[in-house]
Design an enzyme around this catalytic site. Structure first.
Site, PDB file in Angstrom:
ATOM      1  N   ASP A  81      42.144  28.423  36.869  1.00  0.00           N
ATOM      2  CA  ASP A  81      43.163  29.353  37.343  1.00  0.00           C
ATOM      3  C   ASP A  81      44.326  28.613  38.002  1.00  0.00           C
ATOM      4  O   ASP A  81      44.246  27.407  38.291  1.00  0.00           O
ATOM      5  CB  ASP A  81      42.520  30.330  38.341  1.00  0.00           C
ATOM      6  CG  ASP A  81      43.120  31.730  38.222  1.00  0.00           C
ATOM      7  OD1 ASP A  81      44.263  31.839  37.756  1.00  0.00           O
ATOM      8  OD2 ASP A  81      42.445  32.697  38.614  1.00  0.00           O
ATOM      9  N   ASP A 128      46.257  39.444  33.607  1.00  0.00           N
ATOM     10  CA  ASP A 128      45.353  40.034  34.593  1.00  0.00           C
ATOM     11  C   ASP A 128      45.236  41.530  34.373  1.00  0.00           C
ATOM     12  O   ASP A 128      44.330  42.171  34.890  1.00  0.00           O
ATOM     13  CB  ASP A 128      45.890  39.793  36.014  1.00  0.00           C
ATOM     14  CG  ASP A 128      45.104  38.700  36.718  1.00  0.00           C
ATOM     15  OD1 ASP A 128      44.178  38.142  36.112  1.00  0.00           O
ATOM     16  OD2 ASP A 128      45.412  38.415  37.896  1.00  0.00           O
TER      17      ASP A 128
HETATM   18  C1  GLA Z   1      43.485  35.438  39.214  1.00  0.00           C
HETATM   19  C2  GLA Z   1      42.874  35.542  37.838  1.00  0.00           C
HETATM   20  C3  GLA Z   1      41.792  36.577  37.831  1.00  0.00           C
HETATM   21  C4  GLA Z   1      40.734  36.199  38.846  1.00  0.00           C
HETATM   22  C5  GLA Z   1      41.365  36.003  40.203  1.00  0.00           C
HETATM   23  C6  GLA Z   1      40.369  35.426  41.180  1.00  0.00           C
HETATM   24  O1  GLA Z   1      44.162  36.588  39.550  1.00  0.00           O
HETATM   25  O2  GLA Z   1      43.853  35.816  36.891  1.00  0.00           O
HETATM   26  O3  GLA Z   1      41.223  36.711  36.549  1.00  0.00           O
HETATM   27  O4  GLA Z   1      40.086  35.034  38.405  1.00  0.00           O
HETATM   28  O5  GLA Z   1      42.473  35.139  40.165  1.00  0.00           O
HETATM   29  O6  GLA Z   1      40.926  35.230  42.416  1.00  0.00           O
END
Ligand code: GLA
Length: 731
Positions: free
Chosen positions: A472, A541
């Site tokens: 990430d 997301d």
């Molecule tokens: C980001 C990612 C999500 C998740 C969160 C965790 O937003 O895109 O899929 O992994 O972080 O904090």
């Protein structure tokens, strides 16, 4: 009238061009099976573009035509335009030499062509007339895929340093009556929205200056439709391109006074003057492009084929379906929570469990997004038995196991921030802005690169049962700066992106088989630079199926379905309030790499039964999603329906997805979709999947390919969020 004048000029030019003139020119064709880029080194040594498009058997004839179409700049389209000479347009290369002067005039020196399997590589050496600057243009022509990848190597052969003020990867010259540009913009949870405009004179720029998560606003890719004022799916000439770079990028589209379009793609020179010491070479990222005579559809298929065969790490491999813990558990879980999710994933037929954020940090436990980032040790308060215990449990159930990291970032509330404040991206005396309560680590610093390598490496060491890493990166850069770079701050953005690649190269040597997702907050690093090392992207997301229709349609114009991670979540999900039915959510997610991201125990028995059915049928056709050719049958950007299909290379199997995204006119009845890409002479058995009862009268029967393509089919999509998935098998 304009054309008449041009023809007269062309004929005159043909008459004037005696064969010995051609003897003094060097024509360099860069060809694929159906495409041709023709460059010519003129008598003056200037390298120009004669043609990019469908093949012409005798490119010299084309040159005669071009001679009648100069510009005030005195030169035709330069293959790699520089600041200098009489060229006054946007430069690909702008060098400032040690004596303070800015001019570079490249002339042809020699070229070399080599073939290795499907790839023909042409390297053209150009030299400046005055300084000792050398530029090598490299073109890799992928024969079967009809894709050209170009990059440029800039060598400072002089004794003093020079500054690269602009250093594009390549320049693409197009010539048409008009140009319709399609590009992609967006923001968090709304990435890759398709946008477009008819280009007018002067320059249109698409760029990113975010440092990290560079593609969340704009994507380094485009399609230009030639001679038309809209992007057409199945007809017309389309050039599609993408830059393989995960840092700040810039694409520019300049229409000159003769109506020609010059496309430049490269590293964004924003705050990034690159000092080239004596003897040093700068190698630009790849600029990848293709030409199609069959609209956007063929352009996508070309790029996808190239991506699967060459551009994506592990491209062409089928990756597992999964359950991700994030939207189902967020930060609140215990070992027990995870084991039960693994049980549920197993019983639903999923193939991997991914433990997301929240498993690490002891002194500053990661129980929310305000603390712990940077401290990559297991939080034993949450999982006292250890990661291996959970991972081994998954393996014992027949599931693979994956885990989340965000190695480039740090919470101020962490041991790392206290121990290594100098590793944080910063500018002396200026505020360290936080975003999602975190700071960015300085990837231009080799010590930070080692640390980031270690985060991945040490996480892998937590268990021999780790098959997948979700990488990430949840914020952009602010007040950019590096304590490591000292007075060379101009290098920050370039060295940051190269820092990621350095780490990924090392990791790939050590862990060639681990599946690695490029998450980046969803949609933040969707580019072919990252995909050289990552197997897939977290497309967004936003798991809302309606939003995903638009995001996935646009993403798939450039990037193949095999990289698009697409998860089914609960409704309403945490990004939107849309109450899409579970079937619609599955049908959308199944057109990419299918996963689920919810708490399975919250599903009703009926929902679980549907989930089982969708997952089971996905396994029957997913090789088509991963390796088939895409044909788009209806665009959600143009109407109330979305439909696409993937067809196997041998045309013996296909899967068709149809969706109604807004039903508003009953009088229209059922919408007719015409399939594509099938063999017209074969018969296909059509079976509807993901349902108890079929929604098309013709399901369960066999139909001729030409009927399905020329007649079409009309599944019952009579309300918003109705959808259908159909599997085709040739008899
Ligand atoms: C980001 C990612 C999500 C998740 C969160 C965790 O937003 O895109 O899929 O992994 O972080 O904090």
């Amino acid at each position: 009238m304009k054309y008449l004048q041009q023809m007269v000029a062309a004929l005159a030019a043909v008459a004037l061009l005696a064969p010995d003139v051609w003897a003094r020119k060097t024509v360099i064709p860069v060809e694929t099976e159906h495409t041709q880029l023709v460059l010519v080194a003129q008598e003056s040594g200037v390298l120009q573009t004669l043609h990019f498009g469908a093949k012409i058997s005798d490119p010299t004839a084309f040159e005669a035509f071009r001679t009648g179409r100069g510009t005030d700049n005195g030169e035709g389209p330069m293959a790699y335009p520089t600041v200098g000479g009489r060229y006054l347009g946007q430069p690909a290369l702008h060098v400032k030499y040690a004596d303070g002067y800015h001019n570079t005039e490249l002339t042809y020196e020699r070229h070399m062509v080599q073939r290795k399997g499907d790839i023909v590589t042409t390297e053209i050496l150009l030299k400046d007339k005055v300084t000792l600057l050398e530029v090598t243009l490299v073109f890799d022509a992928y024969q079967k895929e009809d894709v050209i990848c170009t990059h440029t190597e800039i060598l400072n052969g002089g004794r003093k340093p020079a500054e690269l003020l602009e250093y594009a990867s390549g320049s693409l010259n197009l010539d048409a009556d008009k140009y319709y540009l399609t590009h992609f913009h967006g923001g968090w949870a709304d990435e890759m929205q398709m946008d477009g405009e008819l280009l007018t004179h002067d320059t249109k720029v698409i760029e990113s200056r975010r440092g990290t998560q560079v593609t969340q606003c704009n994507n380094p890719s485009f399609l230009v439709s030639l001679g038309t004022d809209r992007l057409q799916e199945n007809s017309g000439e389309v050039v599609a391109g993408a830059l393989a770079w995960s840092g700040n990028f810039r694409l520019s589209f300049e229409m000159d006074e003769a109506g020609r379009l010059n496309v430049l793609a490269g590293v964004n020179p924003f705050a990034s003057t690159y000092k080239l010491s004596a003897g040093q070479t700068f190698t630009t990222p790849d600029f990848i492009y293709t030409f199609s005579c069959r609209g956007a559809g063929q352009a996508s298929r070309n790029l996808h084929a190239w991506a699967r065969n060459y551009g994506v790490y592990g491209g062409g491999q089928v990756n597992p379906t999964l359950l991700n813990s994030w939207e189902g558990a967020y930060f609140s879980f215990t070992t027990e929570t995870l084991l039960r999710m693994i049980d549920d994933a197993t019983s639903m037929g999923l193939e991997m469990f991914v433990l997301d954020d929240g498993w690490f940090a002891k002194d500053y436990p990661r129980n929310g997004d305000a603390a712990g980032l940077g401290d990559w040790e297991l939080n034993t308060a949450k999982i006292p038995e250890g990661i291996d215990y959970v991972a081994a449990y998954a393996h014992a159930k027949g599931l693979k196991f994956g885990i989340w990291i965000e190695p480039e970032m740090v919470n101020p509330e962490s041991n790392l921030a206290h121990n290594h404040p100098e590793w944080v991206v910063q500018s002396p005396g200026r505020e360290l802005y936080q975003s999602r309560n975190q700071w960015v680590l300085d990837m231009s610093n080799p010590a930070v690169q080692d640390f980031v390598f270690g985060v991945f490496d040490n996480t892998m060491k937590l268990s021999k049962n780790i098959d997948y890493i979700k990488w990430d990166c949840n914020r952009t850069v602010a007040n950019f700066g590096s304590t490591y770079l000292g007075t060379e701050q101009d290098r920050f953005y370039v060295d940051y992106a190269q820092g990621i690649y350095n780490v990924m190269r090392r990791l790939r040597e050590k862990y060639p088989d681990v599946i690695v997702q490029c998450c980046s907050s969803g949609g933040g690093r969707v580019d072919y630079g990252a995909l050289k090392y990552f197997n897939e992207i977290w497309t967004s997301d936003n798991t809302d199926a309606l939003t995903r229709v638009f995001i996935q349609y646009a993403t798939n114009l450039i990037y193949p379905a095999c990289v698009m991670a697409s998860h089914v979540s609960a409704v309403p999900n945490h990004q939107t309030g849309n109450m899409t039915p579970l079937k619609f959510r599955f049908d959308v997610a199944c057109s990419g790499r299918l996963g689920m991201e919810l708490q399975p125990k919250n599903l009703t028995a009926a929902e679980r039964a549907l989930a089982d059915r969708c997952i089971r049928s996905y396994k029957q056709y997913r090789d088509l999603v991963f390796t088939g050719d895409v044909y788009r049958l209806a665009s959600p950007y143009e109407g109330d329906y979305y439909a696409l299909m993937y067809v196997s290379q041998d045309q013996s199997r296909a899967v068709v997805f149809t969706y109604c995204i807004k039903y508003q006119n009953r009088a229209v009845g059922t919408h007719v979709f015409r399939m594509d890409g099938l063999d017209p002479a074969r018969r296909y058995k059509v079976t509807e999947l993901n349902v108890d009862r079929s929604s098309w009268w013709g399901s369960g029967q066999s139909h001729a390919g030409d009927f399905l393509m020329n007649g079409g089919f009309n599944p019952v999509l009579l309300k918003t969020f109705d959808s259908g998935v159909f599997y085709l098998e040739a008899e």
